[in-house]
Write a protein that holds these residues in place. Structure first.
Motif, PDB file in Angstrom:
ATOM      1  N   UNK A  93       0.830  -1.198   0.000  1.00 27.03           N
ATOM      2  CA  UNK A  93       0.000   0.000   0.000  1.00 27.03           C
ATOM      3  C   UNK A  93       0.865   1.249   0.000  1.00 27.03           C
ATOM      4  N   UNK A  94       1.910   1.245   0.799  1.00 29.34           N
ATOM      5  CA  UNK A  94       2.821   2.379   0.845  1.00 29.34           C
ATOM      6  C   UNK A  94       3.418   2.653  -0.535  1.00 29.34           C
ATOM      7  N   UNK A  95       3.822   1.599  -1.231  1.00 28.41           N
ATOM      8  CA  UNK A  95       4.411   1.754  -2.558  1.00 28.41           C
ATOM      9  C   UNK A  95       3.415   2.361  -3.537  1.00 28.41           C
ATOM     10  N   UNK A  96       2.157   1.954  -3.453  1.00 27.63           N
ATOM     11  CA  UNK A  96       1.131   2.521  -4.325  1.00 27.63           C
ATOM     12  C   UNK A  96       0.948   4.013  -4.054  1.00 27.63           C
ATOM     13  N   UNK A  97       0.888   4.358  -2.786  1.00 25.14           N
ATOM     14  CA  UNK A  97       0.670   5.759  -2.416  1.00 25.14           C
ATOM     15  C   UNK A  97       1.844   6.617  -2.850  1.00 25.14           C
ATOM     16  N   UNK A  98       3.053   6.140  -2.616  1.00 31.39           N
ATOM     17  CA  UNK A  98       4.244   6.925  -2.976  1.00 31.39           C
ATOM     18  C   UNK A  98       4.425   7.062  -4.472  1.00 31.39           C
ATOM     19  N   UNK A 120      -1.958   9.067   6.841  1.00 27.25           N
ATOM     20  CA  UNK A 120      -0.721   8.796   6.104  1.00 27.25           C
ATOM     21  C   UNK A 120      -0.966   7.764   5.012  1.00 27.25           C
ATOM     22  N   UNK A 121      -1.477   6.603   5.401  1.00 27.89           N
ATOM     23  CA  UNK A 121      -1.817   5.564   4.431  1.00 27.89           C
ATOM     24  C   UNK A 121      -3.330   5.437   4.250  1.00 27.89           C
ATOM     25  N   UNK A 122      -4.076   5.834   5.276  1.00 29.96           N
ATOM     26  CA  UNK A 122      -5.533   5.676   5.245  1.00 29.96           C
ATOM     27  C   UNK A 122      -6.193   7.032   5.435  1.00 29.96           C
ATOM     28  N   UNK A 123      -7.147   7.351   4.569  1.00 32.67           N
ATOM     29  CA  UNK A 123      -7.778   8.659   4.648  1.00 32.67           C
ATOM     30  C   UNK A 123      -8.882   8.670   5.697  1.00 32.67           C
ATOM     31  N   UNK A 124      -9.138   9.862   6.238  1.00 29.08           N
ATOM     32  CA  UNK A 124     -10.241   9.999   7.176  1.00 29.08           C
ATOM     33  C   UNK A 124     -11.547   9.781   6.431  1.00 29.08           C
ATOM     34  N   UNK A 125     -12.424   9.018   7.056  1.00 24.85           N
ATOM     35  CA  UNK A 125     -13.683   8.665   6.417  1.00 24.85           C
ATOM     36  C   UNK A 125     -14.685   9.805   6.512  1.00 24.85           C
ATOM     37  N   UNK A 126     -15.547   9.875   5.517  1.00 21.08           N
ATOM     38  CA  UNK A 126     -16.615  10.867   5.470  1.00 21.08           C
ATOM     39  C   UNK A 126     -17.886  10.204   5.989  1.00 21.08           C
ATOM     40  N   UNK A 127     -18.248  10.537   7.231  1.00 21.10           N
ATOM     41  CA  UNK A 127     -19.379   9.868   7.847  1.00 21.10           C
ATOM     42  C   UNK A 127     -20.727  10.459   7.446  1.00 21.10           C
ATOM     43  N   UNK A 128     -20.726  11.367   6.473  1.00 18.76           N
ATOM     44  CA  UNK A 128     -21.990  11.725   5.841  1.00 18.76           C
ATOM     45  C   UNK A 128     -22.334  10.707   4.755  1.00 18.76           C
ATOM     46  N   UNK A 129     -21.382   9.814   4.451  1.00 12.55           N
ATOM     47  CA  UNK A 129     -21.581   8.807   3.411  1.00 12.55           C
ATOM     48  C   UNK A 129     -21.651   7.388   3.985  1.00 12.55           C
ATOM     49  N   UNK A 130     -21.328   7.242   5.271  1.00 12.39           N
ATOM     50  CA  UNK A 130     -21.331   5.921   5.906  1.00 12.39           C
ATOM     51  C   UNK A 130     -22.187   5.979   7.165  1.00 12.39           C
TER      52      UNK A 130
END
Length: 369
Positions: A93-98, A120-130
């Motif tokens: 995952x890190x390699x994909x992001x970089x 850093x590797x995981x984005x903050x979720x939008x809880x208006x969509x979940x």
């Protein structure tokens, strides 16, 4: 402020909850409010993702099969082409992001990574969509929602201990009064709940741990003896039980249930079973965040979670789900009131803050050092 400090101070020792502090409490309180405006969990807009492709990443086997069963209606109704990949590896995952080429859309991870690498590797979720309104309290983080609920349980060979069986993790570490071989999860992520139990067995408190306590806990595991087996896969743990090779071993509840169903003569110890959730995340840099959010929201639906449990025996995270399972599966579900009271949650803040040191030292143990 570290991710750990911002998110949590303590996992509750007797329930599926995490003590939240400061900014994180405010964040999750706001998230809960926003979730009231989210589409209800399980909502799938007909044809909404036609001609689109999403890649779902998990750990394979019957678990990922069950997740695909949970997502079947989502794929059929939305029109999305759903691909699978795995197993989850942070380095990939890190390699994909970089590289700026993120091909994983929704990723199932272990419990700690989304807190250690939130933003850093995981984005903050939008809880208006979940919609998180049906998830048990304390199981939602800024960058993740639980993928399911299960546990690590102590299984002992019934005939070996007869009238003097182990009753708790302290007995697991007591090789004098409970002699015999031990089997421990060596599949990858360190079993931090077990490390805490190693400390507790020797009278060390776990609410104010220091980095030195990692060494102390690992030393306690080493003291179990050279014939300790570190199994590498759930299938291996199941085989060890079914063949009767190990006297006491840690097992994932799904594998433990299957082993018993297949005739393994082992008995579970439910006192302080170790709470595990796995986490669903969206990588930083994902190409279609809205579609990824839609997948997670569908996955959290009542019927989707029922399909997951019926395929895997892991407990649903939607509190309205009522999966149809037989008595043996029901006995190993971890979301009943009795089991919730018996569960042991680990110190999320400490292990998140010391995530890299923990992985290094645990890896050294598994390498025989």
């Amino acid at each position: 402020m570290t991710t750990a400090t911002a998110f949590a101070k303590r996992s509750c020792a007797k329930a599926f909850c995490v003590g939240l502090a400061g900014a994180a409490f405010a964040l999750l309180a706001a998230s809960s409010a926003l979730a009231q405006n989210a589409p209800p969990a399980g909502t799938i807009a007909e044809g909404s993702l036609k001609d689109k492709t999403l890649t779902f990443v998990s750990y394979g086997g019957i678990y990922q099969d069950g997740q695909n069963a949970a997502l079947k209606e989502f794929a059929d109704k939305s029109g999305v082409k759903l691909l699978n990949d795995g197993p989850t590896e942070l380095a990939k995952l890190q390699a994909q992001i970089e590289s700026g080429n993120v091909t994983w859309d929704v990723v199932d991870t272990g419990d700690l990574a989304p807190f250690a690498y939130c933003g850093k590797y995981f984005q903050k979720l939008d809880f208006t969509k979940i919609d998180i309104s049906h998830i048990p309290p304390g199981q939602v983080g800024p960058c993740s929602v639980p993928a399911m609920n299960y546990g690590i349980v102590l299984m002992y060979k019934t005939d070996k201990f007869k009238d003097h069986p182990p009753k708790n993790w302290k007995d697991f570490f007591d090789t004098k009064n409970f002699p015999g071989t031990r089997g421990i999860d060596g599949s990858g992520d360190p079993p931090v709940g077990l490390l805490e139990q190693a400390l507790l067995a020797d009278g060390h408190p776990v609410d104010k741990m220091t980095p030195a306590d990692i060494d102390t806990a690992i030393a306690r595991i080493k003291a179990l003896g050279p014939d300790t087996v570190f199994w590498k896969t759930g299938a291996e743990s199941q085989q060890l039980a079914e063949s009767g090779e190990i006297d006491m071993l840690l097992m994932w509840t799904g594998r433990a249930m299957t082993a018993v169903k297949n005739g393994a003569k082992y008995t579970p110890v439910w006192q302080d079973w170790l709470v595990v959730k796995d986490q669903l995340t969206i990588p930083v840099g994902v190409k279609d965040p809205a579609a990824a959010h839609a997948l997670i929201n569908a996955y959290l639906g009542k019927s989707a979670q029922e399909a997951l449990t019926q395929k895997t025996s892991y407990s649903p995270v939607n509190n309205e789900s009522k999966p149809q399972v037989d008595a043996q599966v029901q006995a190993f579900l971890t979301n009943t009131p009795e089991r919730v009271k018996q569960g042991y949650g680990f110190n999320t803040a400490f292990w998140t803050e010391n995530f890299e040191a923990l992985n290094e030292k645990w890896g050294s143990l598994l390498a025989g050092n």
